[in-house]
Design a protein around this motif. Structure first.
Motif, short mmCIF file in Angstrom:
data_model
loop_
_atom_site.label_atom_id
_atom_site.label_comp_id
_atom_site.label_asym_id
_atom_site.label_seq_id
_atom_site.Cartn_x
_atom_site.Cartn_y
_atom_site.Cartn_z
N LYS A 115 31.88 39.29 65.11
CA LYS A 115 32.45 38.37 64.14
C LYS A 115 32.64 39.25 62.71
O LYS A 115 31.27 39.32 62.19
CB LYS A 115 31.81 37.25 63.65
N PHE A 116 33.53 39.85 62.45
CA PHE A 116 33.70 40.52 60.96
C PHE A 116 33.64 39.56 59.98
O PHE A 116 34.23 38.42 60.07
CB PHE A 116 34.97 41.25 61.00
N ALA A 117 33.00 39.91 58.76
CA ALA A 117 32.91 39.12 57.48
C ALA A 117 32.85 40.11 56.39
O ALA A 117 32.24 41.07 56.59
CB ALA A 117 31.79 38.14 57.68
N VAL A 118 33.53 39.69 55.18
CA VAL A 118 33.34 40.18 54.19
C VAL A 118 32.08 39.76 53.26
O VAL A 118 31.74 38.40 53.36
CB VAL A 118 34.48 39.87 53.09
N TYR A 119 30.90 40.60 52.87
CA TYR A 119 29.90 40.04 52.60
C TYR A 119 29.97 39.81 50.92
O TYR A 119 30.69 40.49 50.22
CB TYR A 119 28.87 40.99 52.73
N GLN A 120 29.31 38.90 50.35
CA GLN A 120 29.06 38.60 49.07
C GLN A 120 27.96 38.47 48.36
O GLN A 120 27.00 38.18 48.91
CB GLN A 120 29.83 37.14 48.67
N ASN A 121 27.57 38.68 47.17
CA ASN A 121 26.44 38.62 46.38
C ASN A 121 25.99 37.36 46.40
O ASN A 121 26.66 36.49 46.03
CB ASN A 121 26.54 39.29 45.09
N THR A 122 24.59 37.10 46.67
CA THR A 122 23.98 35.73 46.57
C THR A 122 22.72 35.91 46.17
O THR A 122 21.78 36.88 46.59
CB THR A 122 24.01 35.13 47.94
N ILE A 123 22.15 35.03 45.37
CA ILE A 123 20.79 35.06 45.03
C ILE A 123 19.89 34.14 45.92
O ILE A 123 20.12 32.97 46.17
CB ILE A 123 20.44 34.55 43.42
#
Length: 455
Positions: A246-254
């Motif tokens: 499962k490809f996914a775009v990753y995002q910054n998270t705290i």
């Protein structure tokens, strides 16, 4: 007379080409047969050393890490250990820090995990790109190389082994640190009498194992690892089991006060990665067991990756080669479609950081195809095409109903949506062919001193 001479010359040229093609195929078949024999020999050796006895109380996990992994490991390692704990087992996680890469803050945070023991190991000098470096329990690399010791089955502690690979001429690249782990640490430990866990999982720094019964509904709180382990225990005949990619775009998270990257499943995927997700594990040519989430019998996976890492220090797609060798070695394998392993992909707008900037998602596919092109030359397209697609996806025409159902599983099926998806498929194929034409001219060099040190 001249016409006869022309036809005679043409016939001779055709026969010569046929002979060259036959000779090449025979060479490729022999290479494949030799690698398969090596894999089976290693497995027989492991079974003899262990007397076919393996530890059923622990799971062995192996991940290679380089710059950027610090953005994922603070989340994925504790999550994987938590999932293993939920099924009442203990984890032995080996993290290979490649070519001098360090992330001390991340490693220190692992001490906060309940019932955890952190063991630091260090590689000695790596004499060549295909020679596993010895591994020691001290930074000076003195004394006897480190070997795993058998522990009391009742010991309720997870263990993380951090392998600090020394920076060097022959160290750069994921396959090189995996070579040190599999070809040195694991083999020498087994030779020394260590009884390894029965199940081994290969994963990437960003890997998460989640339950997804279809492409639209991913249970973010689920334990996909538990489902995989249950499948292996219910079907002991399975040697190696892949997850659905499962490809996914990753995002910054705290997360707990630190910045990490987590998958955003709502973000738009690049066209080729989108297409691969839909068909992976479901059609001929898309049966690769991705390194970001492959489970199996430890003796099987160790045997495969020892041969790959030692013989092919220039391989970038060790998971694709593992899939090929596993099939021809006669190992029973499958892809478990109900469990996904997440795989980071750049967004459609991300660019590379090189001076001559390129679309990052195109470069991701280019790297994969260049390595597959190397495997095609090594083993022959005739030996790999059922597992690794390198041409037109004919199943879109031979199984159109099945394919269309997958396209619209739990999605809008209005006319506008349908037209957009058809356009995306066409775009995927055009991009794929363009990238493929470039990689066919510059396939990866898999062996020898010219094998590049890729990550």
């Amino acid at each position: 007379m001249l016409l006869n001479s022309f036809f005679k010359t043409s016939d001779e040229s055709i026969n010569l080409l046929k002979e060259e093609k036959t000779t090449l195929r025979e060479k490729q078949n022999k290479t494949l047969e030799a690698d398969v024999k090596s894999v089976l020999d290693y497995r027989a050796w492991i079974q003899a050393k262990t007397n076919c006895t393996f530890d059923s109380n622990r799971i062995l996990g192996i991940v290679a890490a380089t710059k950027g992994a610090e953005n994922y490991l603070p989340y994925t390692i504790p999550k994987i250990i938590q999932q293993i704990s939920e099924i009442g087992m203990m984890a032995d996680i080996i993290i290979g820090l490649n070519n001098g890469f360090e992330c001390p803050t991340v490693i220190d945070r692992f001490t906060l995990i309940q019932n955890i023991q952190i063991i630091h190991l260090y590689t000695g000098e790596k004499l060549a790109n295909n020679i596993p470096a010895p591994i020691f329990d001290n930074i000076m690399c003195q004394g006897k190389p480190y070997c795993f010791a058998n522990i009391d089955p009742k010991q309720c502690r997870h263990r993380i082994f951090v392998v600090h690979q020394k920076q060097g001429q022959y160290s750069a690249g994921k396959i090189r640190v995996l070579g040190d782990i599999y070809g040195s640490l694991l083999l020498k430990s087994i030779e020394d009498g260590w009884i390894p866990p029965a199940i081994l999982v290969t994963f990437d720094a960003e890997s998460q194992f989640l339950v997804a019964h279809n492409d639209s509904v991913i249970d973010l709180e689920s334990n996909g690892l538990k489902l995989i382990l249950n499948q292996l225990q219910t079907h002991p005949e399975i040697d190696i089991l892949g997850t659905r990619n499962k490809f996914a775009v990753y995002q910054n998270t705290i997360l707990d006060g630190i910045e990490v990257l987590l998958p955003d499943f709502s973000a738009e995927l690049p066209p080729i990665q989108w297409f691969i997700d839909i068909v992976h594990g479901r059609f001929s040519g898309f049966q690769c067991k991705w390194g970001g989430g492959t489970f199996g019998k430890t003796d099987v996976i160790v045997s495969l990756l020892v041969v790959i890492s030692i013989n092919y220090p220039g391989i970038r797609t060790e998971d694709t080669q593992l899939t090929i060798l596993a099939k021809y070695a006669g190992f029973i394998g499958d892809i478990f479609l109900d469990v996904i392993s997440t795989n980071r992909t750049p967004s459609t707008t991300d660019m590379t950081t090189e001076q001559l900037q390129k679309k990052a998602w195109v470069e991701q596919i280019y790297r994969w195809l260049a390595s597959v092109e190397g495997l095609k030359l090594l083993y022959g397209e005739h030996n790999i095409k059922m597992l690794v697609n390198h041409g037109f996806p004919w199943f879109t025409l031979t199984s159109p109903i099945t394919f269309v159902k997958l396209l619209f599983e739990n999605r809008s099926t209005n006319f506008y949506e349908f037209i957009n998806k058809i356009k995306l498929i066409a775009l995927s194929f055009l991009y794929y062919q363009k990238i493929k034409s470039h990689t066919s001219k510059s396939p990866d060099i898999l062996q020898g001193t010219k094998a590049k040190a890729y990550w």
